[in-house]
Design a protein around this motif. Structure first.
Motif, PDB file in Angstrom:
ATOM      1  N   ALA A 282       0.807  -1.222   0.000  1.00 41.63           N
ATOM      2  CA  ALA A 282       0.000   0.000   0.000  1.00 41.63           C
ATOM      3  C   ALA A 282       0.843   1.277   0.000  1.00 41.63           C
ATOM      4  CB  ALA A 282      -0.931   0.007   1.219  1.00 41.63           C
ATOM      5  N   VAL A 283       2.042   1.208   0.571  1.00 40.57           N
ATOM      6  CA  VAL A 283       2.822   2.460   0.690  1.00 40.57           C
ATOM      7  C   VAL A 283       3.949   2.551  -0.348  1.00 40.57           C
ATOM      8  CG1 VAL A 283       4.359   1.591   2.512  1.00 40.57           C
ATOM      9  CG2 VAL A 283       3.989   4.026   2.310  1.00 40.57           C
ATOM     10  N   GLN A 284       4.569   1.423  -0.686  1.00 44.86           N
ATOM     11  CA  GLN A 284       5.640   1.376  -1.702  1.00 44.86           C
ATOM     12  C   GLN A 284       6.763   2.377  -1.425  1.00 44.86           C
ATOM     13  OE1 GLN A 284       4.405   0.642  -5.865  1.00 44.86           O
ATOM     14  NE2 GLN A 284       2.335   1.044  -5.118  1.00 44.86           N
ATOM     15  N   ALA A 285       7.238   2.346  -0.190  1.00 43.80           N
ATOM     16  CA  ALA A 285       8.288   3.282   0.216  1.00 43.80           C
ATOM     17  C   ALA A 285       9.682   2.828  -0.201  1.00 43.80           C
ATOM     18  CB  ALA A 285       8.250   3.479   1.733  1.00 43.80           C
ATOM     19  N   PHE A 286       9.852   1.518  -0.418  1.00 42.80           N
ATOM     20  CA  PHE A 286      11.202   0.977  -0.648  1.00 42.80           C
ATOM     21  C   PHE A 286      11.435   0.609  -2.108  1.00 42.80           C
ATOM     22  CE2 PHE A 286      10.761   0.361   3.901  1.00 42.80           C
ATOM     23  CZ  PHE A 286      12.043   0.610   4.376  1.00 42.80           C
ATOM     24  N   LEU A 287      12.680   0.778  -2.538  1.00 44.11           N
ATOM     25  CA  LEU A 287      13.114   0.258  -3.833  1.00 44.11           C
ATOM     26  C   LEU A 287      13.808  -1.086  -3.662  1.00 44.11           C
ATOM     27  CD1 LEU A 287      14.464   3.515  -5.503  1.00 44.11           C
ATOM     28  CD2 LEU A 287      12.426   2.220  -6.147  1.00 44.11           C
TER      29      LEU A 287
ATOM     30  N   ASP B 148      12.456  10.835  -5.717  1.00 45.92           N
ATOM     31  CA  ASP B 148      12.412  11.367  -7.075  1.00 45.92           C
ATOM     32  C   ASP B 148      13.742  11.056  -7.747  1.00 45.92           C
ATOM     33  OD1 ASP B 148       9.912  12.910  -7.690  1.00 45.92           O
ATOM     34  OD2 ASP B 148      10.423  13.883  -5.798  1.00 45.92           O
ATOM     35  N   GLU B 149      13.682  10.788  -9.056  1.00 41.87           N
ATOM     36  CA  GLU B 149      14.890  10.409  -9.780  1.00 41.87           C
ATOM     37  C   GLU B 149      16.003  11.442  -9.559  1.00 41.87           C
ATOM     38  OE1 GLU B 149      14.533  10.096 -14.041  1.00 41.87           O
ATOM     39  OE2 GLU B 149      16.460   9.079 -14.222  1.00 41.87           O
ATOM     40  N   PHE B 150      17.138  10.981  -9.062  1.00 38.33           N
ATOM     41  CA  PHE B 150      18.287  11.840  -8.762  1.00 38.33           C
ATOM     42  C   PHE B 150      17.899  13.009  -7.864  1.00 38.33           C
ATOM     43  CE2 PHE B 150      20.197   9.564 -12.334  1.00 38.33           C
ATOM     44  CZ  PHE B 150      21.446   9.296 -11.800  1.00 38.33           C
ATOM     45  N   ALA B 151      16.803  12.857  -7.114  1.00 37.86           N
ATOM     46  CA  ALA B 151      16.307  13.876  -6.164  1.00 37.86           C
ATOM     47  C   ALA B 151      15.705  15.093  -6.853  1.00 37.86           C
ATOM     48  CB  ALA B 151      17.396  14.295  -5.163  1.00 37.86           C
ATOM     49  N   PHE B 152      15.332  14.951  -8.133  1.00 41.69           N
ATOM     50  CA  PHE B 152      14.707  16.060  -8.860  1.00 41.69           C
ATOM     51  C   PHE B 152      13.198  15.965  -8.705  1.00 41.69           C
ATOM     52  CE2 PHE B 152      18.417  15.401 -11.959  1.00 41.69           C
ATOM     53  CZ  PHE B 152      19.222  16.285 -11.282  1.00 41.69           C
ATOM     54  N   GLY B 153      12.643  16.619  -7.681  1.00 41.25           N
ATOM     55  CA  GLY B 153      11.192  16.615  -7.578  1.00 41.25           C
ATOM     56  C   GLY B 153      10.726  16.844  -6.162  1.00 41.25           C
ATOM     57  N   SER B 154       9.414  17.046  -6.030  1.00 36.11           N
ATOM     58  CA  SER B 154       8.802  17.340  -4.746  1.00 36.11           C
ATOM     59  C   SER B 154       7.663  16.373  -4.448  1.00 36.11           C
ATOM     60  CB  SER B 154       8.261  18.778  -4.751  1.00 36.11           C
ATOM     61  OG  SER B 154       9.239  19.682  -5.180  1.00 36.11           O
ATOM     62  N   SER B 155       7.601  15.253  -5.143  1.00 38.97           N
ATOM     63  CA  SER B 155       6.454  14.356  -4.990  1.00 38.97           C
ATOM     64  C   SER B 155       6.806  12.867  -5.043  1.00 38.97           C
ATOM     65  CB  SER B 155       5.424  14.650  -6.085  1.00 38.97           C
ATOM     66  OG  SER B 155       5.940  14.275  -7.344  1.00 38.97           O
ATOM     67  N   THR B 156       8.054  12.535  -5.365  1.00 33.37           N
ATOM     68  CA  THR B 156       8.515  11.154  -5.564  1.00 33.37           C
ATOM     69  C   THR B 156       7.840  10.502  -6.771  1.00 33.37           C
ATOM     70  OG1 THR B 156       8.921  11.059  -3.177  1.00 33.37           O
ATOM     71  CG2 THR B 156       9.127   8.997  -4.296  1.00 33.37           C
ATOM     72  N   GLU B 157       7.107  11.304  -7.564  1.00 28.29           N
ATOM     73  CA  GLU B 157       6.476  10.737  -8.761  1.00 28.29           C
ATOM     74  C   GLU B 157       7.472  10.540  -9.901  1.00 28.29           C
ATOM     75  OE1 GLU B 157       3.604  13.986  -8.588  1.00 28.29           O
ATOM     76  OE2 GLU B 157       2.021  12.545  -9.000  1.00 28.29           O
ATOM     77  N   SER B 158       8.647  11.186  -9.813  1.00 32.95           N
ATOM     78  CA  SER B 158       9.592  11.025 -10.920  1.00 32.95           C
ATOM     79  C   SER B 158      10.507   9.824 -10.733  1.00 32.95           C
ATOM     80  CB  SER B 158      10.415  12.306 -11.131  1.00 32.95           C
ATOM     81  OG  SER B 158      11.382  12.467 -10.112  1.00 32.95           O
ATOM     82  N   SER B 159      10.285   9.016  -9.692  1.00 30.68           N
ATOM     83  CA  SER B 159      11.012   7.742  -9.583  1.00 30.68           C
ATOM     84  C   SER B 159      10.761   6.926 -10.841  1.00 30.68           C
ATOM     85  CB  SER B 159      10.511   6.960  -8.359  1.00 30.68           C
ATOM     86  OG  SER B 159      10.983   5.621  -8.418  1.00 30.68           O
ATOM     87  N   ALA B 160      11.820   6.338 -11.391  1.00 35.65           N
ATOM     88  CA  ALA B 160      11.659   5.539 -12.614  1.00 35.65           C
ATOM     89  C   ALA B 160      10.967   4.209 -12.336  1.00 35.65           C
ATOM     90  CB  ALA B 160      13.027   5.278 -13.229  1.00 35.65           C
ATOM     91  N   PHE B 161      10.862   3.828 -11.061  1.00 40.48           N
ATOM     92  CA  PHE B 161      10.404   2.465 -10.769  1.00 40.48           C
ATOM     93  C   PHE B 161       8.955   2.390 -10.306  1.00 40.48           C
ATOM     94  CE2 PHE B 161      15.067   2.527 -10.155  1.00 40.48           C
ATOM     95  CZ  PHE B 161      15.374   1.831 -11.310  1.00 40.48           C
ATOM     96  N   HIS B 162       8.569   3.228  -9.371  1.00 37.28           N
ATOM     97  CA  HIS B 162       7.163   3.273  -8.957  1.00 37.28           C
ATOM     98  C   HIS B 162       6.959   4.501  -8.085  1.00 37.28           C
ATOM     99  CE1 HIS B 162       8.342   1.822  -4.953  1.00 37.28           C
ATOM    100  NE2 HIS B 162       8.974   0.820  -5.527  1.00 37.28           N
ATOM    101  N   PRO B 163       5.731   4.972  -7.979  1.00 41.34           N
ATOM    102  CA  PRO B 163       5.480   6.072  -7.051  1.00 41.34           C
ATOM    103  C   PRO B 163       5.435   5.538  -5.622  1.00 41.34           C
ATOM    104  CG  PRO B 163       3.445   5.455  -8.139  1.00 41.34           C
ATOM    105  CD  PRO B 163       4.522   4.577  -8.708  1.00 41.34           C
ATOM    106  N   THR B 164       5.490   6.428  -4.649  1.00 38.82           N
ATOM    107  CA  THR B 164       5.270   6.079  -3.245  1.00 38.82           C
ATOM    108  C   THR B 164       3.983   6.760  -2.808  1.00 38.82           C
ATOM    109  OG1 THR B 164       7.592   5.732  -2.704  1.00 38.82           O
ATOM    110  CG2 THR B 164       6.179   6.417  -0.894  1.00 38.82           C
ATOM    111  N   ASN B 165       3.216   6.085  -1.953  1.00 40.86           N
ATOM    112  CA  ASN B 165       1.939   6.640  -1.501  1.00 40.86           C
ATOM    113  C   ASN B 165       2.075   7.237  -0.101  1.00 40.86           C
ATOM    114  OD1 ASN B 165       0.735   5.680  -3.880  1.00 40.86           O
ATOM    115  ND2 ASN B 165       0.496   3.654  -2.957  1.00 40.86           N
TER     116      ASN B 165
END
Lengths: 504, 103
Positions: free
Chosen positions: A41-46, A127-144
Motif C-alpha cells: 500500500a505504501v511502496q516506500a522501498f526500492l 524522485d529520480e536523482f532527487a529532482f522533484g517534490s512528490s517522488t512521482e519522478s522515480s523511474a520504478f514506482h510512485p510512493t503513496n
C-alpha cells in the motif's frame, strides 16, 4: 510482551535491546514483517535487504551476549534514501541510469549510522536523482502517502518519510537540496531535519547540487532525530568530504531546555504568501501561540530579498546538477546503449534512455544556463542574490533565535494533480532559501489540518545552530503532544499502525 | 527572446542527451517556461554585490600527501563491476572518432 514494534521510538528500541526486553533480531524481524504487510500500500522501498539487516542484528545480539557495550542506536531499523551507497545494496537514485548499480563502497553518513548500531532494512524510494517534490519522478514506482494513499508523500525523500510514517522503520536518512527532507516530513507527518550545510558528510551520496545538498534524518520524535544527529556528526568532520565541518555536539543535551525568554521570528510576508492554504496558516499561527505560551517572545523579521529565492535556486540547482550528472556517460557505470558506432552516439543515447524526463529537463536547463553568454547573465545574478539572501538571514538572526514558518504551503496533493514542472517548483517556496543560505531547518508535525485532515507542519530555520533548532522543535512537539499520554501530535498513520510487526 | 527548437537542439547536443520523437518540442516549451520563471533573478545583477558561490565562504580545495592509502582504492574487479562493457583490465568503449565501430 506482544507489542507492535511501531509503537516504539528508536530510543525505546535501543533501550529495550540493551535491557534484554527483546533482541535486535526480534526487532529487525518485526520491521521486516511490517514492511511485508504494509509495503503493497505504501511502496516506500526500492530494495529491502533482509539478509544484511538480520546479519547486522545478529552481530548486535552476539555482542550483547558477550557483555560488550552496545552503541546508542543498537538494533534500530533504518531506511536509507537510495542515493546513498551501502555495500551489499544497489544505489539506483530511482533512475534507470543506475538500475543495476551495485554500491562499491559505503557512504560516510550510512557507515556512521551503522557504527551507532542501526540495522539497514532497505533503500528508500525518491524522485529520480532527487529532482522533484512528490517522488512521482522515480523511474520504478510512485510512493503513496500513508495518511491517504491516493496522495503523494512529498519529495524528493518521499520513500524515507513514508517508511517512517507508515511505521515500517523508526528512523530514515534523506537528503535535502531545496526542501527534500523538510517537505516530505511535513506531508507525511514526521520530524525531518536538514542540518546546516557541511554538518553531515556527503561522501558516498550521489551529488545533485554540490553547494546545496545536505543529508539529514527522519524520525517520529524529535529525540530520535537528535539521536540520529549524534550518530551522524559525533565522529567529527569527514576527511573524505572537503565541505564537511567539525560540529560534534550532543544534540540531546539541551533538547528539553525551556525556551522561555528566547525569541521566535515571524516573517509577515510569508504568512500572506500566495498559495498558502488557510489551514496551514492557522496551524502555524497556532504553533506561534504555543511557543509564546511556553515563554518565547514573538518578533517580526523581514527577509527583503526572498522574492528571488526560487529563481536563484532554479539557476544554481540545475547548473550544479548538469555538472554533477555529466559523469553518467554509460562507460564506467550506468546504463550503456548497445551497438553504437562511436562514443559520442553511445553517450547521447545512454543518457537519453537512462534518464527520465525531469532529469533531462533539469540538465538541459543547467546546460543552457552554463552556456556562453547566458552564464554571465543568470549564474552571476543568482550567486549575487545568494549573497543578499544569506545577509537577510544573518540580519534576521540578530533579532531572533529561530524563524517559524510553514514547511509547505499546503498539505499532500493527489498523484498527478501537479503535472506542470514549473508549478511543482513553486511548492518549494518555504524551504529553498534555507539551502541557498546554507542554514538548517526542521519540519515538526502540528497535527492534522482542519480541512484536509492531512498532516501540517512548521519549520523553524535557524542560523548554524542545529542544536537550538531541535530544542525549539522539541518545544513544539511538547506543545502539541497528547495531554494524557505525552505522545507526539502524530504517530504512525492509522491505516498502517499495528499491521505486521508484532514483537514476539 | 524565446528559445527556438534549433537552440534547444544545440543545448541538447552540448548536454549529450539525444532528443527523440516529440521531446524537442516539449523541451523547447519547458525551457521557455523555466527561463521565464528565472526572470526575477536578473534584477540582482548588481554592481556592488559580490557573488557567493558556496555557503562556506573560505572553503579551499583539500589536498593530501601523494601517498598510497591502504584500502582506499577499489580492487580492479570491483572498479569494473558496474561497467556496461569491459575487456581485460579496461573499460571498453566504441571508436572515439567517426563511424569506425568496434576495433
Amino acid at each position: 510482551m506482544a507489542a507492535n514494534f511501531d509503537t516504539l521510538t528508536a530510543a525505546q528500541i535501543a533501550a529495550g535491546i540493551a535491557a534484554g526486553d527483546f533482541t535486535a533480531r526480534e526487532v529487525t524481524q518485526a520491521s521486516l514483517d511490517a514492511i511485508a504487510a504494509r509495503e503493497d500500500a505504501v511502496q516506500a522501498f526500492l530494495q529491502v535487504s533482509p539478509e544484511l539487516a538480520l546479519a547486522t542484528a545478529d552481530r548486535i545480539d552476539t555482542d550483547r551476549a558477550a557483555g560488550k557495550p552496545l552503541p546508542p542506536l543498537a538494533g534500530v531499523p533504518l531506511a536509507i534514501k537510495d542515493n546513498m551507497n551501502l555495500v551489499g545494496t544497489r544505489t539506483t537514485c530511482a533512475s534507470r541510469m543506475l538500475g543495476n548499480y551495485e554500491s562499491v563502497y559505503t557512504a560516510t553518513c550510512v557507515q556512521r549510522m551503522l557504527d551507532a548500531g542501526c540495522v539497514p532494512v532497505g533503500k528508500a524510494n525518491m524522485d529520480e536523482f532527487a529532482f522533484g517534490s512528490s517522488t512521482e519522478s522515480s523511474a520504478f514506482h510512485p510512493t503513496n502517502n500513508p495518511w491517504d494513499t491516493d496522495r503523494i508523500p512529498g519529495g524528493s525523500s518521499g520513500g524515507s518519510a513514508a517508511a517512517v510514517a507508515a511505521g515500517e522503520v523508526p528512523l530514515a536518512l534523506g537528503s535535502d537540496t531545496g526542501g527534500s527532507i523538510r517537505q516530505p516530513a511535513a506531508l507525511c507527518g514526521v520530524v525531518g531535519l536538514k542540518p546546516t550545510y557541511g554538518a553531515v558528510s556527503r561522501y558516498g551520496v550521489v551529488a545533485f547540487g554540490s553547494s546545496l545538498d545536505q543529508v539529514g534524518p527522519f524520525g517520529r520524535t524529535v529525540e530520535d532525530v537528535a539521536l540520529a544527529m549524534n550518530a551522524l556528526v559525533g565522529a567529527g568532520r569527514d576527511p573524505y568530504d572537503g565541505t564537511s565541518q567539525d560540529c560534534a555536539v550532543d544534540f540531546c543535551e539541551h533538547l528539553n531546555d525551556s525556551i522561555e525568554g528566547r525569541r521566535v521570528g515571524i516573517i509577515p510576508a510569508f504568512m500572506e504568501a500566495e498559495g498558502l492554504t488557510p489551514e496551514v496558516r492557522a496551524a502555524v499561527e497556532g504553533a506561534a501561540k504555543q511557543l509564546e505560551a511556553q515563554g518565547a517572545q514573538l518578533v517580526e523579521v523581514d527577509l527583503p530579498h526572498l522574492d528571488a529565492a526560487i529563481a536563484a535556486y532554479y539557476v544554481i540547482g540545475p547548473a550544479e546538477a548538469f555538472s554533477n550528472l555529466a559523469r553518467f556517460d554509460g562507460i564506467r557505470y550506468g546504463y550503456q546503449e548497445p551497438d553504437c558506432p562511436n562514443l559520442d552516439t553511445q553517450s547521447s543515447l545512454s543518457r537519453a534512455h537512462g534518464f527520465g524526463a525531469e532529469a533531462k529537463r533539469r540538465q538541459l536547463l543547467g546546460a543552457y544556463l552554463l552556456s556562453s553568454g547566458v552564464y554571465d547573465k543568470y549564474y552571476y545574478a543568482a550567486q549575487k542574490a545568494r549573497t543578499l539572501i544569506t545577509a537577510d538571514y544573518a540580519a534576521a538572526y540578530e533579532k531572533c533565535d529561530v524563524i517559524l514558518m510553514p514547511s509547505s504551503p499546503r498539505t499532500a496533493w493527489k498523484h498527478g494533480e501537479i503535472s506542470d514542472p514549473t508549478q511543482m517548483y513553486l511548492s518549494d517556496l518555504y524551504t529553498i532559501s534555507i539551502n541557498i543560505a546554507g542554514n538548517g531547518g526542521v519540519s515538526v508535525p502540528l497535527g492534522l489540518g482542519a480541512e484536509s485532515h492531512l498532516p501540517v507542519a512548521a519549520l523553524v530555520g535557524p542560523a548554524f545552530k542545529d542544536r537550538t533548532l531541535l530544542m525549539f522543535a522539541r518545544a513544539l512537539e511538547r506543545g502539541f503532544a497528547d495531554a494524557a499520554t505525552g505522545a507526539p501530535a502524530l504517530t504512525v498513520a492509522p491505516d498502517f499502525a499495528g499491521k505486521g510487526g508484532e514483537l514476539a | 527572446m524565446a528559445l527556438t527548437q534549433t537552440d534547444v537542439r544545440g543545448i541538447a547536443d552540448y548536454a549529450r542527451i539525444a532528443l527523440e520523437g516529440d521531446e524537442l518540442e516539449q523541451m523547447t516549451a519547458y525551457l521557455n517556461d523555466a527561463v521565464d520563471m528565472l526572470a526575477p533573478v536578473l534584477d540582482y545583477d548588481l554592481p556592488d554585490v559580490e557573488p557567493t558561490f558556496h555557503p562556506i565562504g573560505d572553503l579551499a580545495n583539500v589536498m593530501r600527501e601523494d601517498e598510497e592509502l591502504a584500502g582506499r582504492g577499489l580492487p580492479l574487479d570491483v572498479a569494473l563491476s558496474n561497467a556496461g562493457s569491459v575487456r581485460d583490465r579496461s573499460f571498453r568503449v566504441p571508436s572515439i572518432l567517426g563511424e569506425g565501430g568496434d576495433r
